[in-house]
Design an enzyme around this catalytic site. Structure first.
Site, short mmCIF file in Angstrom:
data_model
loop_
_atom_site.label_atom_id
_atom_site.label_comp_id
_atom_site.label_asym_id
_atom_site.label_seq_id
_atom_site.Cartn_x
_atom_site.Cartn_y
_atom_site.Cartn_z
N GLU A 297 -8.44 0.58 -3.15
CA GLU A 297 -9.26 0.61 -1.95
C GLU A 297 -10.20 1.78 -2.08
OE1 GLU A 297 -7.78 1.08 2.11
OE2 GLU A 297 -6.30 -0.42 1.53
N HIS B 242 -3.75 -4.73 7.71
CA HIS B 242 -3.89 -3.62 8.65
C HIS B 242 -3.04 -3.87 9.87
CE1 HIS B 242 -5.43 0.02 10.31
NE2 HIS B 242 -6.04 0.23 9.16
N ARG C 88 -6.80 12.96 0.58
CA ARG C 88 -5.74 13.42 1.49
C ARG C 88 -4.37 12.88 1.13
NH1 ARG C 88 -7.12 10.07 6.95
NH2 ARG C 88 -9.14 11.01 6.69
N THR D 242 -8.16 3.49 8.06
CA THR D 242 -9.42 2.77 8.08
C THR D 242 -9.63 2.11 9.44
OG1 THR D 242 -8.93 2.27 5.78
CG2 THR D 242 -10.81 1.13 6.76
N ASP E 76 -0.05 4.51 -0.05
CA ASP E 76 -0.72 5.76 0.35
C ASP E 76 0.22 6.70 1.11
OD1 ASP E 76 -3.02 4.63 -0.64
OD2 ASP E 76 -3.95 4.24 1.30
N HIS E 77 1.08 6.11 1.97
CA HIS E 77 1.91 6.99 2.80
C HIS E 77 2.99 7.73 2.02
CE1 HIS E 77 -0.21 6.09 6.29
NE2 HIS E 77 0.50 5.09 6.77
N GLU F 246 -11.08 -9.33 2.60
CA GLU F 246 -9.81 -8.96 3.23
C GLU F 246 -10.08 -8.89 4.72
OE1 GLU F 246 -7.54 -5.56 1.81
OE2 GLU F 246 -6.59 -5.38 3.78
N ARG G 168 -9.31 8.34 -1.41
CA ARG G 168 -10.30 8.78 -0.42
C ARG G 168 -11.12 9.93 -0.98
NH1 ARG G 168 -10.22 8.02 5.06
NH2 ARG G 168 -8.86 6.35 5.73
N ASN H 23 0.86 -1.18 0.00
CA ASN H 23 0.00 0.00 0.00
C ASN H 23 0.91 1.24 0.00
OD1 ASN H 23 -1.39 2.29 1.12
ND2 ASN H 23 -3.08 0.92 1.60
N HIS I 74 -5.55 3.86 -1.91
CA HIS I 74 -6.89 4.21 -1.44
C HIS I 74 -7.21 5.62 -1.91
CE1 HIS I 74 -9.71 4.40 2.35
NE2 HIS I 74 -10.32 4.78 1.26
N1 PXP Z 1 -5.86 -3.01 4.12
C1 PXP Z 1 -6.75 -1.99 4.23
C2 PXP Z 1 -8.17 -2.24 3.81
C3 PXP Z 1 -6.37 -0.73 4.70
O1 PXP Z 1 -7.26 0.27 4.80
C4 PXP Z 1 -5.01 -0.53 5.04
C5 PXP Z 1 -4.56 0.84 5.50
O2 PXP Z 1 -4.63 1.74 4.46
C6 PXP Z 1 -4.12 -1.60 4.90
C7 PXP Z 1 -4.57 -2.84 4.46
C8 PXP Z 1 -2.66 -1.47 5.23
O3 PXP Z 1 -2.54 -1.19 6.60
P1 PXP Z 1 -1.13 -0.74 7.17
O4 PXP Z 1 -0.81 0.59 6.54
O5 PXP Z 1 -1.36 -0.66 8.64
O6 PXP Z 1 -0.15 -1.79 6.77
#
Ligand code: PXP
Length: 238
Positions: A69, A190, A48, A100, A8-9, A150, A44, A6, A42
């Site tokens: 996502e 997550h 953001r 989330t 996003d960060h 998931e 959003r 992922n 994701h």
């Molecule tokens: N799966 C989903 C559905 C999520 O919303 C997230 C966080 O964006 C993740 C996985 C990944 O979580 P983490 O960033 O804590 O590894």
């Protein structure tokens, strides 16, 4: 067990300065080169981190699998249909949350989710539902014709004791088994990190783990020495 990353960060860091660096599209490419089997982002409602441009370019450039996502809202479903990700993962979304929080209430939203899943299926988009490891929610996911669930691993990841963690691992394992028995494929994610992921390898029913924060956080730290060295090399020796 496959790993999807992922990103996003990376976009969160870019947005901290409102510029173009670091680019999540470049990060996605590097993650794939390193062996990730898919890229997760994701989009959003408040944009953001990941924005529409990122999603468009990721769709053009991701060679493994693009997992989008998303909340099951009219605007975002329309964008998913234009984008055609390989997988759409439906998640609950609240504006104030940092990330989330909790899985979808599929039982309480059957009609809406069935409609959204039907619409995505008509465009050949496979659909995953992000759920807490609760049997009733998993059964409801089958009812609304999800392809994949998931499993939300947040509670497992946040367990404070070894005994608690071991117990919650079995809850996740039971949920994964049940979803497989119902014919769905199983992903999980997550809060997974370099320590709590180890027991996960024993859950054969989980096909894929989706990890963001831990990997991006480690990338920043393991890259620090190199980044400082690169900058020092550009300065006159002091
Ligand atoms: N799966 C989903 C559905 C999520 O919303 C997230 C966080 O964006 C993740 C996985 C990944 O979580 P983490 O960033 O804590 O590894």
């Amino acid at each position: 067990m496959n790993l999807t990353i992922n990103i996003d960060h990376i976009a969160t860091l870019r947005e901290a300065r409102g510029g173009v660096d670091p680019d999540p599209v470049t990060a996605a490419h590097l993650a794939e080169l390193a062996g990730a089997r898919g890229i997760v982002c994701h989009l959003r409602e408040d944009r953001r981190h990941i924005n529409d441009r990122d999603l468009r370019l990721l769709r053009e450039t991701v060679k493994t699998k693009l997992d989008m996502e998303m909340a099951a809202t009219e605007e975002i479903v329309k964008i998913a249909i234009e984008t055609l990700p390989d997988l759409a993962t439906l998640v609950p979304e609240k504006r104030q949350e940092l990330t989330t929080e909790g899985g979808l209430d599929v039982r309480g939203n059957r009609h809406h989710l069935r409609d959204v899943i039907g619409e995505l299926h008509r465009h050949d988009i496979r659909v995953s539902l992000f759920l807490d490891p609760v049997r009733e929610q998993i059964a409801a996911a089958r009812d609304v014709e999800a392809d994949t669930v998931e499993i939300h691993t947040g509670e497992y990841a946040n367990a404070r004791t070894d005994a608690g963690r071991a117990e919650l691992l079995e809850v996740v394992r039971g949920a994964a088994r049940y979803a497989r028995e119902l014919g769905m494929t199983v992903n999980a994610g997550h809060g997974l990190n370099y320590i709590n992921i180890i027991p996960f390898s024993t859950i054969a029913e989980i096909e894929e783990v989706s990890i963001g924060h831990a990997v991006i956080a480690r990338a920043v730290l393991v890259g620090m020495r190199r980044a400082v060295g690169d900058m020092l090399a550009l300065l006159p020796r002091g």
